[in-house]
Design a protein around this motif. Structure first.
Motif, PDB file in Angstrom:
ATOM      1  N   TYR A 232       0.627  -1.093  -0.020  1.00  0.00           N
ATOM      2  CA  TYR A 232      -0.038  -0.077   0.005  1.00  0.00           C
ATOM      3  C   TYR A 232       0.598   1.405   0.001  1.00  0.00           C
ATOM      4  O   TYR A 232       0.411   2.220  -0.598  1.00  0.00           O
ATOM      5  CB  TYR A 232      -1.069   0.095   1.210  1.00  0.00           C
ATOM      6  CG  TYR A 232      -2.052  -1.310   1.106  1.00  0.00           C
ATOM      7  CD1 TYR A 232      -2.939  -0.994  -0.015  1.00  0.00           C
ATOM      8  CD2 TYR A 232      -2.089  -2.429   1.947  1.00  0.00           C
ATOM      9  CE1 TYR A 232      -3.827  -1.843  -0.166  1.00  0.00           C
ATOM     10  CE2 TYR A 232      -3.035  -3.277   1.634  1.00  0.00           C
ATOM     11  CZ  TYR A 232      -3.815  -3.278   0.644  1.00  0.00           C
ATOM     12  OH  TYR A 232      -4.615  -4.309   0.350  1.00  0.00           O
ATOM     13  N   GLN A 233       1.945   1.042   0.570  1.00  0.00           N
ATOM     14  CA  GLN A 233       2.946   2.200   0.350  1.00  0.00           C
ATOM     15  C   GLN A 233       3.223   2.488  -1.161  1.00  0.00           C
ATOM     16  O   GLN A 233       3.375   3.715  -1.466  1.00  0.00           O
ATOM     17  CB  GLN A 233       4.016   2.136   1.188  1.00  0.00           C
ATOM     18  CG  GLN A 233       4.986   3.371   1.346  1.00  0.00           C
ATOM     19  CD  GLN A 233       4.131   4.576   1.871  1.00  0.00           C
ATOM     20  OE1 GLN A 233       3.737   4.576   2.891  1.00  0.00           O
ATOM     21  NE2 GLN A 233       4.083   5.792   1.245  1.00  0.00           N
ATOM     22  N   GLY A 234       3.595   1.625  -1.676  1.00  0.00           N
ATOM     23  CA  GLY A 234       3.823   1.721  -3.134  1.00  0.00           C
ATOM     24  C   GLY A 234       2.634   2.202  -3.768  1.00  0.00           C
ATOM     25  O   GLY A 234       2.883   3.174  -4.926  1.00  0.00           O
ATOM     26  N   VAL A 235       1.327   2.021  -3.684  1.00  0.00           N
ATOM     27  CA  VAL A 235       0.253   2.507  -4.185  1.00  0.00           C
ATOM     28  C   VAL A 235       0.243   3.851  -3.832  1.00  0.00           C
ATOM     29  O   VAL A 235      -0.113   4.762  -4.722  1.00  0.00           O
ATOM     30  CB  VAL A 235      -1.131   1.967  -3.718  1.00  0.00           C
ATOM     31  CG1 VAL A 235      -2.186   2.398  -4.097  1.00  0.00           C
ATOM     32  CG2 VAL A 235      -1.077   0.406  -3.860  1.00  0.00           C
ATOM     33  N   ALA A 236       0.365   4.499  -2.502  1.00  0.00           N
ATOM     34  CA  ALA A 236       0.409   5.828  -2.110  1.00  0.00           C
ATOM     35  C   ALA A 236       1.301   6.570  -2.878  1.00  0.00           C
ATOM     36  O   ALA A 236       1.007   7.951  -3.132  1.00  0.00           O
ATOM     37  CB  ALA A 236       0.486   5.822  -0.629  1.00  0.00           C
ATOM     38  N   ASP A 237       2.519   5.936  -2.983  1.00  0.00           N
ATOM     39  CA  ASP A 237       3.781   6.795  -3.539  1.00  0.00           C
ATOM     40  C   ASP A 237       3.388   7.134  -5.110  1.00  0.00           C
ATOM     41  O   ASP A 237       3.567   8.364  -5.749  1.00  0.00           O
ATOM     42  CB  ASP A 237       5.151   5.952  -3.528  1.00  0.00           C
ATOM     43  CG  ASP A 237       5.507   5.878  -2.024  1.00  0.00           C
ATOM     44  OD1 ASP A 237       4.989   6.769  -1.294  1.00  0.00           O
ATOM     45  OD2 ASP A 237       6.372   5.153  -2.021  1.00  0.00           O
ATOM     46  N   ALA A 238       2.803   6.117  -5.955  1.00  0.00           N
ATOM     47  CA  ALA A 238       2.395   6.124  -7.406  1.00  0.00           C
ATOM     48  C   ALA A 238       1.447   7.267  -7.585  1.00  0.00           C
ATOM     49  O   ALA A 238       1.450   7.858  -8.307  1.00  0.00           O
ATOM     50  CB  ALA A 238       2.366   4.917  -7.928  1.00  0.00           C
ATOM     51  N   THR A 417      -5.659   4.498   4.384  1.00  0.00           N
ATOM     52  CA  THR A 417      -6.422   3.840   5.479  1.00  0.00           C
ATOM     53  C   THR A 417      -6.064   2.353   5.974  1.00  0.00           C
ATOM     54  O   THR A 417      -6.416   1.873   6.984  1.00  0.00           O
ATOM     55  CB  THR A 417      -8.164   3.526   5.187  1.00  0.00           C
ATOM     56  OG1 THR A 417      -8.166   2.918   3.922  1.00  0.00           O
ATOM     57  CG2 THR A 417      -8.647   5.000   4.780  1.00  0.00           C
ATOM     58  N   ARG A 418      -5.103   1.923   5.004  1.00  0.00           N
ATOM     59  CA  ARG A 418      -4.566   0.609   5.245  1.00  0.00           C
ATOM     60  C   ARG A 418      -2.899   0.632   5.681  1.00  0.00           C
ATOM     61  O   ARG A 418      -2.284  -0.160   5.614  1.00  0.00           O
ATOM     62  CB  ARG A 418      -4.504  -0.241   3.912  1.00  0.00           C
ATOM     63  CG  ARG A 418      -5.947  -0.696   3.465  1.00  0.00           C
ATOM     64  CD  ARG A 418      -5.959  -1.724   2.629  1.00  0.00           C
ATOM     65  NE  ARG A 418      -7.257  -2.166   2.121  1.00  0.00           N
ATOM     66  CZ  ARG A 418      -8.130  -2.686   2.690  1.00  0.00           C
ATOM     67  NH1 ARG A 418      -7.805  -3.494   3.550  1.00  0.00           N
ATOM     68  NH2 ARG A 418      -9.349  -3.059   1.990  1.00  0.00           N
ATOM     69  N   GLY A 419      -2.454   2.136   6.283  1.00  0.00           N
ATOM     70  CA  GLY A 419      -1.367   2.166   6.818  1.00  0.00           C
ATOM     71  C   GLY A 419      -0.317   2.922   5.908  1.00  0.00           C
ATOM     72  O   GLY A 419       0.843   3.285   6.414  1.00  0.00           O
ATOM     73  N   ALA A 420      -0.481   3.344   4.920  1.00  0.00           N
ATOM     74  CA  ALA A 420       0.463   3.948   4.132  1.00  0.00           C
ATOM     75  C   ALA A 420       0.360   5.446   4.505  1.00  0.00           C
ATOM     76  O   ALA A 420      -0.256   5.826   4.927  1.00  0.00           O
ATOM     77  CB  ALA A 420       0.168   3.894   2.493  1.00  0.00           C
ATOM     78  N   THR A 421       1.583   6.117   4.088  1.00  0.00           N
ATOM     79  CA  THR A 421       1.581   7.626   4.765  1.00  0.00           C
ATOM     80  C   THR A 421       1.845   8.303   3.178  1.00  0.00           C
ATOM     81  O   THR A 421       2.397   7.993   2.045  1.00  0.00           O
ATOM     82  CB  THR A 421       2.875   7.823   5.529  1.00  0.00           C
ATOM     83  OG1 THR A 421       4.147   7.483   4.891  1.00  0.00           O
ATOM     84  CG2 THR A 421       2.519   7.151   6.694  1.00  0.00           C
ATOM     85  N   SER A 422       1.321   9.769   3.479  1.00  0.00           N
ATOM     86  CA  SER A 422       1.489  10.726   2.000  1.00  0.00           C
ATOM     87  C   SER A 422       1.366  12.134   2.377  1.00  0.00           C
ATOM     88  O   SER A 422       0.607  12.309   3.485  1.00  0.00           O
ATOM     89  CB  SER A 422       0.348  10.515   1.260  1.00  0.00           C
ATOM     90  OG  SER A 422       0.166  11.239   0.193  1.00  0.00           O
ATOM     91  N   SER A 423       2.289  12.833   1.886  1.00  0.00           N
ATOM     92  CA  SER A 423       1.923  14.270   2.061  1.00  0.00           C
ATOM     93  C   SER A 423       1.210  15.212   1.187  1.00  0.00           C
ATOM     94  O   SER A 423       0.968  16.428   1.437  1.00  0.00           O
ATOM     95  CB  SER A 423       3.543  14.948   2.501  1.00  0.00           C
ATOM     96  OG  SER A 423       4.228  14.623   1.076  1.00  0.00           O
ATOM     97  N   VAL A 424       0.716  14.390   0.358  1.00  0.00           N
ATOM     98  CA  VAL A 424       0.177  14.955  -0.832  1.00  0.00           C
ATOM     99  C   VAL A 424      -1.505  15.083  -0.635  1.00  0.00           C
ATOM    100  O   VAL A 424      -1.824  16.342  -0.716  1.00  0.00           O
ATOM    101  CB  VAL A 424       0.399  14.170  -2.156  1.00  0.00           C
ATOM    102  CG1 VAL A 424      -0.695  14.389  -3.402  1.00  0.00           C
ATOM    103  CG2 VAL A 424       1.626  13.860  -2.502  1.00  0.00           C
ATOM    104  N   MET A 425      -1.988  14.248  -0.095  1.00  0.00           N
ATOM    105  CA  MET A 425      -3.500  14.354   0.199  1.00  0.00           C
ATOM    106  C   MET A 425      -4.001  13.594   1.177  1.00  0.00           C
ATOM    107  O   MET A 425      -3.574  12.336   1.516  1.00  0.00           O
ATOM    108  CB  MET A 425      -4.385  14.228  -1.192  1.00  0.00           C
ATOM    109  CG  MET A 425      -5.718  14.360  -1.071  1.00  0.00           C
ATOM    110  SD  MET A 425      -6.628  14.153  -2.559  1.00  0.00           S
ATOM    111  CE  MET A 425      -6.503  15.605  -3.245  1.00  0.00           C
TER     112      MET A 425
END
Length: 511
Positions: A232-238, A417-425
């Motif tokens: 899910y971090q890979g999802v959030a990054d892309a 919501t599954r634990g990834a992080t993002s500063s974008v939104m």
């Protein structure tokens, strides 16, 4: 080589019989652009031609491809019990390994994968003979993106599939299917290679190949591959890279997004493009949308043709949308018949329906009762008054949207919501942007379940997104509805028997 040519470039006899029974013979997709001694690779301006060939084959998707991707979700039902029974059985997770559609979709996608490889190899020859290396690298990257999308869909349907290495079909005799996780990682790696060489713009901003893929198309496919791997971090990054570009926006007119005004929209990251060139006769490049349309209608424009009735929004999904108080997305996504409306009202909880639910669409087409279904999908519907004058075939001139920004936002929200992080939104911001377009109130503290519900509402009837979400999170109960019983062993289709006969390694893999 003859058996390999057979499995990659022909349809089964059953498929051809069905095709001729339901419609006029379709134009054959463009032939694979093979190397020829006559090709002069020193003519640099011709370097784009192999890429154009890859796009042409990619756009000429067989009408059976997307229905097979989608039909097992709880948002979609087959149409026509007793007609194309194996298609109906697939909807109920009863798979006939000899079903012609399984074999045809496998062939269609691998054929186009080999076309993409051929394009890449020919572009390399142009570069070796003096053509622009930077332009050639871009063209190769575009072909990689088309190939990656095809591999993603094959692996979603069959799990372990071949990772091809060249345009030579004979390699299938020596390869073994790669595990799904390896396929998805391969797709991600390929997109990492492609992104730096692709245009930094929306597809609709391209002037050289309008609507052609860009780095954001590649990032979307990368995000989908990571979603399948539950990274899910890979999802959030892309998805975060797409969102932070600021290039994409949701189309305010959701109804027309899926119609002629929505072609090459700012929301679209990938779409199959078709055109009748604005002429009532003559050249026409079209998808066979008739598969999705109602068998019986009274169009606002006399003479407009109907469809086959083989693709139906589920009653479960319609009730889900009514429970949410949805109008815009429900009215856009479903063509109601009077028989279908009566079926909804048989449930006492839905006896009193909103007045806007009608068998007349907002565009004035009347959807009459027809034997194969209670409803038809509005996302594959083109109003008769948007047909070019003189054209009558259902859906002519309509594009087929494959990936749009709403899906990017919702993938981003799910990942967070599954634990990834993002500063974008934030997840709240992403979900509420989609809800706002739908006319719904904002949410606060969005949960994973709320995101999945929003995906169900927003992306229904689109390329099986719902089905692949449910098997990814092992939500088998959602798929067990209206007489269906889903179990883990039904997640993937069996390899087509015609392929197993010619490539025994597929039978070994199944064991």
């Amino acid at each position: 080589m003859k058996p390999v040519k057979y499995i990659l470039f022909t349809f089964s006899v059953a498929g051809m019989l069905f095709a001729t029974a339901c419609h006029d013979l379709l134009d054959e997709p463009a032939e694979n652009r093979a190397f020829t001694e006559e090709t002069d690779y020193t003519i640099s301006e011709n370097m784009v031609l192999p890429l154009i060939g890859a796009y042409a084959d990619f756009y000429q998707r067989g009408w059976e491809d997307i229905p097979l991707l989608a039909v097992r979700g709880d948002d979609v039902n087959h149409g026509g019990e007793g007609d194309q029974q194996d298609y109906a059985n697939t909807d109920y997770f009863n798979y006939n390994q000899n079903f012609w559609m399984f074999n045809s979709v496998w062939q269609n996608m691998y054929k186009d994968i080999f076309t993409a490889h051929s394009a890449m190899e020919q572009i390399e020859l142009y570069i070796a003979n003096g053509a622009s290396a930077s332009r050639g690298d871009q063209y190769i990257a575009e072909a990689k993106v088309l190939r990656a999308w095809l591999m993603l869909q094959l692996s979603r349907m069959w799990g372990d599939v071949f990772i091809t290495e060249s345009s030579d079909p004979a390699q299938l005799y020596t390869l073994a299917p790669s595990p799904k996780t390896e396929v998805m990682q391969h797709i991600s790696d390929q997109m990492d290679e492609a992104v730096p060489n692709l245009p930094d713009m929306r597809p609709n901003e391209r002037t050289d190949i309008p609507g052609g893929v860009t780095r954001y198309t590649a990032l979307a496919i990368k995000a989908m591959a990571h979603l399948e791997m539950e990274n899910y971090q890979g999802v959030a990054d892309a998805t975060g890279s797409i969102i932070s570009s600021g290039l994409f926006t949701l189309e305010p007119d959701f109804y027309n997004l899926f119609k002629i005004p929505g072609k090459l929209n700012d929301e679209n990251l990938l779409e199959l493009q078709y055109s009748d060139f604005g002429q009532g006769s003559g050249d026409n490049i079209s998808h066979l949308f008739g598969f999705y349309g109602p068998q019986n209608w009274t169009p606002a424009v006399d003479g407009a043709g109907g469809g086959w009735g083989f693709f139906e929004p589920s009653l479960k999904w319609i009730k889900f949308m009514l429970d949410r108080g949805e109008q815009l997305r429900l009215e856009t996504s479903v063509l109601f018949t009077n028989r279908g409306i009566a079926e909804i009202q048989e449930d006492p909880e839905y006896a009193d329906l909103p007045e806007w639910i009608s068998n007349t669409t907002p565009s004035g087409d009347v959807i009459n009762d027809f034997p194969r279904g209670l409803f038809s999908s509005g996302k594959q519907y083109l109003p008769s008054n948007q047909l070019t004058e003189g054209r009558t075939a259902y859906g002519t001139n309509k594009n087929y949207i494959i990936t749009r920004y709403a899906e990017i936002l919702l993938m981003h929200a799910e990942a967070l919501t599954r634990g990834a992080t993002s500063s974008v939104m934030t997840a709240d911001e992403a979900v509420n942007e989609v809800r706002d377009r739908a006319g719904l109130s904002p949410l606060s503290g969005v949960t994973t379940q709320q995101v999945m519900d929003e995906k169900f509402a927003e992306l229904a009837m689109e390329l099986g997104i719902r089905y692949y979400d449910m098997i990814r999170i092992d939500n088998y109960n959602a798929l067990s509805y209206d007489g269906r019983q889903f179990t883990a062993d039904k997640e993937y289709l069996p390899y087509p028997q015609a392929q197993v006969d010619l490539l025994p390694v597929l039978g070994e893999d199944a064991e």
